[in-house]
Design an enzyme around this catalytic site. Structure first.
Site, PDB file in Angstrom:
ATOM      1  N   PRO A 107      -9.570  16.770   6.583  1.00 58.66           N
ATOM      2  CA  PRO A 107      -8.547  16.331   5.783  1.00 58.66           C
ATOM      3  C   PRO A 107      -8.624  17.092   4.421  1.00 58.66           C
ATOM      4  CG  PRO A 107      -9.150  14.665   6.860  1.00 58.66           C
ATOM      5  CD  PRO A 107     -10.299  15.807   7.063  1.00 58.66           C
ATOM      6  N   TYR A 166     -14.930  15.393  17.482  1.00 56.31           N
ATOM      7  CA  TYR A 166     -15.284  16.128  16.384  1.00 56.31           C
ATOM      8  C   TYR A 166     -16.232  17.280  16.950  1.00 56.31           C
ATOM      9  CZ  TYR A 166     -13.271  12.433  13.748  1.00 56.31           C
ATOM     10  OH  TYR A 166     -12.381  11.547  13.198  1.00 56.31           O
ATOM     11  N   LYS A 192       5.204  -0.564  -1.853  1.00 59.37           N
ATOM     12  CA  LYS A 192       4.894  -1.789  -1.204  1.00 59.37           C
ATOM     13  C   LYS A 192       5.617  -3.001  -1.374  1.00 59.37           C
ATOM     14  CE  LYS A 192       0.378  -1.583  -1.876  1.00 59.37           C
ATOM     15  NZ  LYS A 192      -1.015  -1.647  -1.862  1.00 59.37           N
ATOM     16  N   PRO A 220       4.117  -3.784   4.651  1.00 59.56           N
ATOM     17  CA  PRO A 220       4.602  -2.424   4.189  1.00 59.56           C
ATOM     18  C   PRO A 220       4.121  -1.343   5.131  1.00 59.56           C
ATOM     19  CG  PRO A 220       3.487  -3.548   2.365  1.00 59.56           C
ATOM     20  CD  PRO A 220       3.315  -4.460   3.523  1.00 59.56           C
ATOM     21  N   ASP A 221       3.019  -1.440   5.528  1.00 57.11           N
ATOM     22  CA  ASP A 221       2.699  -0.288   6.573  1.00 57.11           C
ATOM     23  C   ASP A 221       3.440  -0.072   7.843  1.00 57.11           C
ATOM     24  OD1 ASP A 221       0.452   1.882   7.468  1.00 57.11           O
ATOM     25  OD2 ASP A 221       0.440   0.658   8.984  1.00 57.11           O
ATOM     26  N   TYR A 247       0.512   8.417  16.707  1.00 61.99           N
ATOM     27  CA  TYR A 247      -0.741   8.164  16.404  1.00 61.99           C
ATOM     28  C   TYR A 247      -0.977   7.411  15.051  1.00 61.99           C
ATOM     29  CZ  TYR A 247      -6.151   8.573  16.069  1.00 61.99           C
ATOM     30  OH  TYR A 247      -7.433   8.387  15.865  1.00 61.99           O
ATOM     31  N   SER A 251      -8.616   1.098  11.436  1.00 57.71           N
ATOM     32  CA  SER A 251     -10.072   1.026  11.000  1.00 57.71           C
ATOM     33  C   SER A 251     -10.836   0.016  11.990  1.00 57.71           C
ATOM     34  CB  SER A 251     -10.219   0.535   9.715  1.00 57.71           C
ATOM     35  OG  SER A 251     -11.563   0.321   9.560  1.00 57.71           O
ATOM     36  N   SER A 262      -3.893   5.539  12.653  1.00 55.78           N
ATOM     37  CA  SER A 262      -5.512   5.348  12.643  1.00 55.78           C
ATOM     38  C   SER A 262      -5.660   3.894  12.169  1.00 55.78           C
ATOM     39  CB  SER A 262      -6.383   6.078  11.615  1.00 55.78           C
ATOM     40  OG  SER A 262      -5.823   7.451  11.267  1.00 55.78           O
ATOM     41  N   LYS A 312       9.033  -9.944   3.067  1.00 55.37           N
ATOM     42  CA  LYS A 312       8.077 -10.470   3.996  1.00 55.37           C
ATOM     43  C   LYS A 312       7.642  -9.701   5.188  1.00 55.37           C
ATOM     44  CE  LYS A 312       8.566 -15.184   2.290  1.00 55.37           C
ATOM     45  NZ  LYS A 312       8.828 -14.953   1.198  1.00 55.37           N
ATOM     46  N   SER A 351      -1.305   8.464   9.357  1.00 54.73           N
ATOM     47  CA  SER A 351      -2.616   7.793   8.777  1.00 54.73           C
ATOM     48  C   SER A 351      -2.176   7.408   7.290  1.00 54.73           C
ATOM     49  CB  SER A 351      -3.637   8.687   8.845  1.00 54.73           C
ATOM     50  OG  SER A 351      -4.976   7.922   8.447  1.00 54.73           O
ATOM     51  N   LYS A 385       7.380  -6.133   1.028  1.00 53.11           N
ATOM     52  CA  LYS A 385       6.715  -7.443   0.589  1.00 53.11           C
ATOM     53  C   LYS A 385       7.725  -8.485   0.237  1.00 53.11           C
ATOM     54  CE  LYS A 385       2.084  -6.230  -0.785  1.00 53.11           C
ATOM     55  NZ  LYS A 385       1.074  -5.977  -2.205  1.00 53.11           N
ATOM     56  N   HIS A 401     -14.626  16.129   8.850  1.00 46.41           N
ATOM     57  CA  HIS A 401     -14.196  14.583   9.264  1.00 46.41           C
ATOM     58  C   HIS A 401     -15.358  13.915  10.032  1.00 46.41           C
ATOM     59  CE1 HIS A 401     -11.718  11.409   9.875  1.00 46.41           C
ATOM     60  NE2 HIS A 401     -10.236  12.025   9.959  1.00 46.41           N
TER      61      HIS A 401
HETATM   62  N1  COA Z   1       4.501 -10.281   3.724  1.00 48.73           N
HETATM   63  C1  COA Z   1       4.120  -9.884   2.436  1.00 48.73           C
HETATM   64  N2  COA Z   1       3.228  -8.915   2.204  1.00 48.73           N
HETATM   65  C2  COA Z   1       2.419  -8.491   3.143  1.00 48.73           C
HETATM   66  C3  COA Z   1       2.870  -8.755   4.532  1.00 48.73           C
HETATM   67  C4  COA Z   1       4.020  -9.572   4.898  1.00 48.73           C
HETATM   68  N3  COA Z   1       4.497  -9.850   5.893  1.00 48.73           N
HETATM   69  N4  COA Z   1       2.100  -8.155   5.336  1.00 48.73           N
HETATM   70  C5  COA Z   1       1.128  -7.297   4.717  1.00 48.73           C
HETATM   71  N5  COA Z   1       1.431  -7.689   3.307  1.00 48.73           N
HETATM   72  C6  COA Z   1       0.661  -7.067   2.209  1.00 48.73           C
HETATM   73  C7  COA Z   1      -0.831  -7.185   2.389  1.00 48.73           C
HETATM   74  O1  COA Z   1      -1.388  -8.538   1.895  1.00 48.73           O
HETATM   75  C8  COA Z   1      -1.276  -6.128   1.607  1.00 48.73           C
HETATM   76  O2  COA Z   1      -1.296  -6.450   0.038  1.00 48.73           O
HETATM   77  P1  COA Z   1      -2.131  -5.863  -1.248  1.00 48.73           P
HETATM   78  O3  COA Z   1      -1.150  -4.628  -1.516  1.00 48.73           O
HETATM   79  O4  COA Z   1      -2.123  -6.771  -2.068  1.00 48.73           O
HETATM   80  O5  COA Z   1      -3.413  -5.244  -0.651  1.00 48.73           O
HETATM   81  C9  COA Z   1      -0.268  -4.961   1.661  1.00 48.73           C
HETATM   82  O6  COA Z   1       0.972  -5.910   2.124  1.00 48.73           O
HETATM   83  C10 COA Z   1      -0.456  -4.060   2.567  1.00 48.73           C
HETATM   84  O7  COA Z   1      -0.485  -4.439   3.853  1.00 48.73           O
HETATM   85  P2  COA Z   1       0.000  -3.683   5.074  1.00 48.73           P
HETATM   86  O8  COA Z   1       0.923  -2.769   4.572  1.00 48.73           O
HETATM   87  O9  COA Z   1       0.273  -4.604   6.226  1.00 48.73           O
HETATM   88  O10 COA Z   1      -1.323  -2.782   5.541  1.00 48.73           O
HETATM   89  P3  COA Z   1      -2.711  -2.945   5.585  1.00 48.73           P
HETATM   90  O11 COA Z   1      -3.278  -2.731   4.179  1.00 48.73           O
HETATM   91  O12 COA Z   1      -3.280  -4.118   6.399  1.00 48.73           O
HETATM   92  O13 COA Z   1      -3.419  -1.526   6.142  1.00 48.73           O
HETATM   93  C11 COA Z   1      -3.782  -0.287   8.209  1.00 48.73           C
HETATM   94  C12 COA Z   1      -2.961  -1.241   7.909  1.00 48.73           C
HETATM   95  C13 COA Z   1      -3.411  -0.058   9.747  1.00 48.73           C
HETATM   96  C14 COA Z   1      -3.397   1.184   7.405  1.00 48.73           C
HETATM   97  C15 COA Z   1      -5.261  -0.700   8.169  1.00 48.73           C
HETATM   98  O14 COA Z   1      -5.419  -1.789   8.788  1.00 48.73           O
HETATM   99  C16 COA Z   1      -6.198   0.492   8.425  1.00 48.73           C
HETATM  100  O15 COA Z   1      -6.892   0.309   9.676  1.00 48.73           O
HETATM  101  N6  COA Z   1      -6.696   1.437   7.887  1.00 48.73           N
HETATM  102  C17 COA Z   1      -7.510   2.382   7.932  1.00 48.73           C
HETATM  103  C18 COA Z   1      -6.957   3.684   8.161  1.00 48.73           C
HETATM  104  C19 COA Z   1      -7.948   4.907   8.467  1.00 48.73           C
HETATM  105  O16 COA Z   1      -9.038   4.717   8.730  1.00 48.73           O
HETATM  106  N7  COA Z   1      -7.219   6.067   7.929  1.00 48.73           N
HETATM  107  C20 COA Z   1      -8.212   7.201   7.519  1.00 48.73           C
HETATM  108  C21 COA Z   1      -7.954   8.056   8.688  1.00 48.73           C
HETATM  109  S1  COA Z   1      -8.819   9.629   8.215  1.00 48.73           S
END
Ligand code: COA
Length: 637
Positions: free
Chosen positions: A131, A118, A430, A440-441, A463, A467, A465, A437, A565, A434, A354
């Site tokens: 952002p 930054y 999501k 979603p991310d 890339y 956390s 992000s 299994k 992100s 789910k 940021h």
């Molecule tokens: N089966 C069923 N459900 C699942 C699953 C699976 N295999 N894997 C994950 N899920 C569920 C989780 O329990 C969660 O449930 P919820 O909706 O009840 O909370 C949901 O699906 C989301 O999980 P997932 O998609 O895996 O993502 P996450 O929430 O773990 O997030 C990141 C992943 C990378 C986004 C997060 O770890 C992170 O680091 N975020 C920060 C990003 C950031 O700082 N961005 C800003 C930059 S300015």
């Protein structure tokens, strides 16, 4: 299973302390010993960011390069990496020095990261770094509605501030682990200051006389609005309304120099102008009032009329850069950490600088504010306050006037260049991954890989992000979404000669690989910040930078054509940002339960990229991946 951002309300001082930085401005007095106790307890409770083993990072680096560099390049890089990590080599020496730094600092990375990512970055913060956040369109369509909503919003932010000040902010958890809450203490009463080579950040929330005012900007004119009464109580929403009306009435004419536009310049230019601007005492005091204020509220003038999906994209533009000098780009102070933006037509959102924080804390604050504005009602009779807002004055010399004109011109070129599309993928959210299994991310990230491959027939450095807030003062590391597994999946997906069962298997592997990388990144074992740390040490120690950092593969690895992100929220909003390379895409998304909000950006001057086409291709990829799963019974196991 990893669920992020479960916000559990736990008061500090009880089982799970949350405040990390000692706040000085306390609405309700709390004894210093108690604050300090909470602060220390929390500090001790969070683990330090680890330094990953050198060999592990080297192996993972090579694996990460596989899908994005040529075979010959990879062969050459392997040799460089072997040389780097051999016993007695550069890598070993730097690793030891890094481990030493880690044992002597609270977080070996965070200061470096803020500096490199930054404060040393010289492109304008507008589009390139800060952002925007687009909220759903609010229920008002005129000036009066704008003012009333703004008054509620101010009250909502101050309500959140009270939780920060009182240390009653809910602790956030990720995968059951408490997160560092420090970023919440960095976003109010703070501002970036342009420098000649490097910028800095000031945070006044911890000064002995913490600020009691916000700044409001209307028609490019800045005002100081005291939000506390003389007895220390907060102004009511009705009082705020009166104050805002006064501001709007006294700035109906657009007859001041649009000094805010200067903050859109590249940092070196703005740094030079800043030096001459603040030579004048009036200017210095005005700038200082903005910098010290709790936050800035931008009451925007009308923007071009559009409808539907186009309105969302136009709002994103308004939040990201204001639309150009003839619209609202000068109705901002882009150095300000937090700016809330409200238009007359119900458009609403924010822009944030940021350096002090990532998106999730900002979004949590905004979730609270939106919820607050829904609850609070205005009284019937306006109430007068003791003081009225003060206009901030600027003395503009011919040189500064020239800089303003130049800043306008450059901002307009940038505004013309940015293509920003906000789209809502309405078919599922999501819920579908789910059911199968899958994370979603990871599912969305694999869809982004498929979309890119469909448009360009190769994979690119990507890339996402991750956390690092499980660690004290943690910021982010990189999830490299282009993996060997995603590469294999995208190559096979559109091949009609391949069986669906094979495609599903490859999809599952790609999703698992992404989730594996995510887990590794959030637990401090990813490669990018580690490599950065080793390089920073070489630079600091003034030894020759090891060749792995001047290698072509390394620059390819850092050329993120996809910069992505996830920023989840309770409110149906989406964050947006610009691409980080000229031929790239910026993709931010908010996966809700049954739909996904995407903001996709690219630059018009790049003939290879097209934000609308990419957004459309992502939608297609998501749908096709679901169809594959639905049509392949094995996937239901
Ligand atoms: N089966 C069923 N459900 C699942 C699953 C699976 N295999 N894997 C994950 N899920 C569920 C989780 O329990 C969660 O449930 P919820 O909706 O009840 O909370 C949901 O699906 C989301 O999980 P997932 O998609 O895996 O993502 P996450 O929430 O773990 O997030 C990141 C992943 C990378 C986004 C997060 O770890 C992170 O680091 N975020 C920060 C990003 C950031 O700082 N961005 C800003 C930059 S300015």
């Amino acid at each position: 299973m990893w669920g992020i951002w479960s916000r559990t309300v736990v008061k500090v001082g009880m089982a799970k302390p949350c405040s990390f930085v000692k706040p000085c401005h306390l609405v309700k007095p709390v004894s210093a010993t108690r604050i300090s106790g909470r602060y220390l307890t929390h500090q001790k409770g969070l683990p330090s960011l680890p330094v990953p083993p050198l060999q592990q990072t080297c192996e993972r680096y090579i694996a990460a390069l596989e899908p994005i560099v040529e075979t010959e390049e990879l062969k050459y890089t392997k040799k460089l990496v072997d040389e780097f990590q051999k016993a007695g080599g550069d890598g070993e020496r730097l690793q030891r020095a890094l481990e030493k730094r880690a044992s002597n600092t609270e977080n070996w990375l965070s200061d470096w990261w803020v500096q490199v990512a930054y404060l040393d970055y010289r492109l304008p913060v507008v589009v390139h770094s800060s952002p925007g956040l687009v909220l759903p369109r609010m229920n008002f369509t005129d000036k009066q509605g704008q003012i009333r909503f703004a008054a509620k919003l101010i009250a909502g932010v101050l309500d959140f501030k009270m939780m920060i000040d009182n240390e009653t902010l809910p602790v956030e958890f990720m995968g059951g682990k408490p997160l560092c809450m420090n970023q919440y203490y960095q976003v109010l009463s703070s501002c970036r200051i342009p420098g000649l080579k490097r910028d800095s950040i000031v945070n006044h929330s911890r000064s002995s006389s913490s600020p009691k005012h916000i700044t409001v900007v209307h028609n490019c004119q800045f005002f100081v609005l005291d939000v506390y009464n003389s007895d220390g109580t907060l102004l009511s929403v009705d009082q705020l309304c009166v104050q805002l009306e006064h501001i709007c009435n006294s700035s109906q004419q657009n007859n001041s120099e649009p000094v805010g536009i200067l903050t859109t310049s590249d940092r070196d230019t703005w740094g030079r102008t800043y030096q001459s601007l603040i030579k004048d005492k009036i200017n210095k005091d005005s700038v200082s009032a903005i910098q010290r204020s709790i936050f800035t509220l931008c009451l925007d003038g009308a923007m071009p009329q559009v409808s539907g999906d186009v309105h969302r994209s136009r709002s994103a533009v308004q939040m990201l850069h204001g639309g150009g000098s003839q619209w609202n780009s000068a109705n901002r102070w882009f150095d300000k950490t937090l700016q809330f933006i409200i238009g007359e037509d119900g458009t609403c959102g924010a822009n944030y600088e940021h350096a002090p924080a990532e998106g999730p804390p900002i979004v949590a604050l905004i979730d609270h504010v939106v919820e607050y504005t829904r609850r609070i009602e205005l009284g019937k009779t306006p109430v007068k306050s003791s003081s009225m807002p003060q206009k901030l004055h600027f003395k503009i010399t011919p040189e500064i006037k020239r800089d303003i004109e130049e800043a306008k011109h450059k901002m307009d070129i940038l505004a013309q260049d940015l293509d920003m599309r906000v789209v809502v993928f309405e078919e599922f959210g999501k819920n579908v991954p789910k059911t199968y299994k899958m994370s979603p991310d990871a599912f969305i990230q694999v869809a982004l890989q498929l979309a890119f491959y469909r448009m360009y027939q190769h994979s690119c450095a990507t890339y996402e992000s991750a956390s690092l807030r499980m660690f004290r003062l943690g910021r982010t590391d990189t999830i490299r979404s282009a993996s060997r597994a995603s590469g294999e999946f995208v190559k096979v997906f559109d091949n009609p000669s391949k069986q669906n069962t094979e495609k599903v298997e490859l999809l599952e592997k790609a999703v698992q690989a992404h989730r594996w990388y995510t887990n590794m990144a959030i637990s401090g074992q990813a490669i990018d910040r580690h490599l950065l740390g080793l390089k920073m040490l070489a630079l600091e120690q003034q030894i020759t930078v090891p060749p792995i950092f001047t290698d072509k593969s390394y620059s390819k690895a850092l050329h993120y054509r996809l910069s992505t992100s996830q920023v989840p929220s309770k409110t149906d909003c989406v964050m947006c940002f610009g691409p980080v390379v000229t031929n790239g895409y910026g993709v931010c998304y908010n996966p809700m339960d049954d739909h996904i909000n995407f903001a996709v950006s690219s630059f018009n001057t790049c003939k290879e990229t097209d934000a609308a086409a990419f957004a459309q291709t992502v939608k297609g990829a998501l749908l096709d991946m679901r169809t594959l799963l639905e049509e392949t019974p094995k996937a239901r196991l």
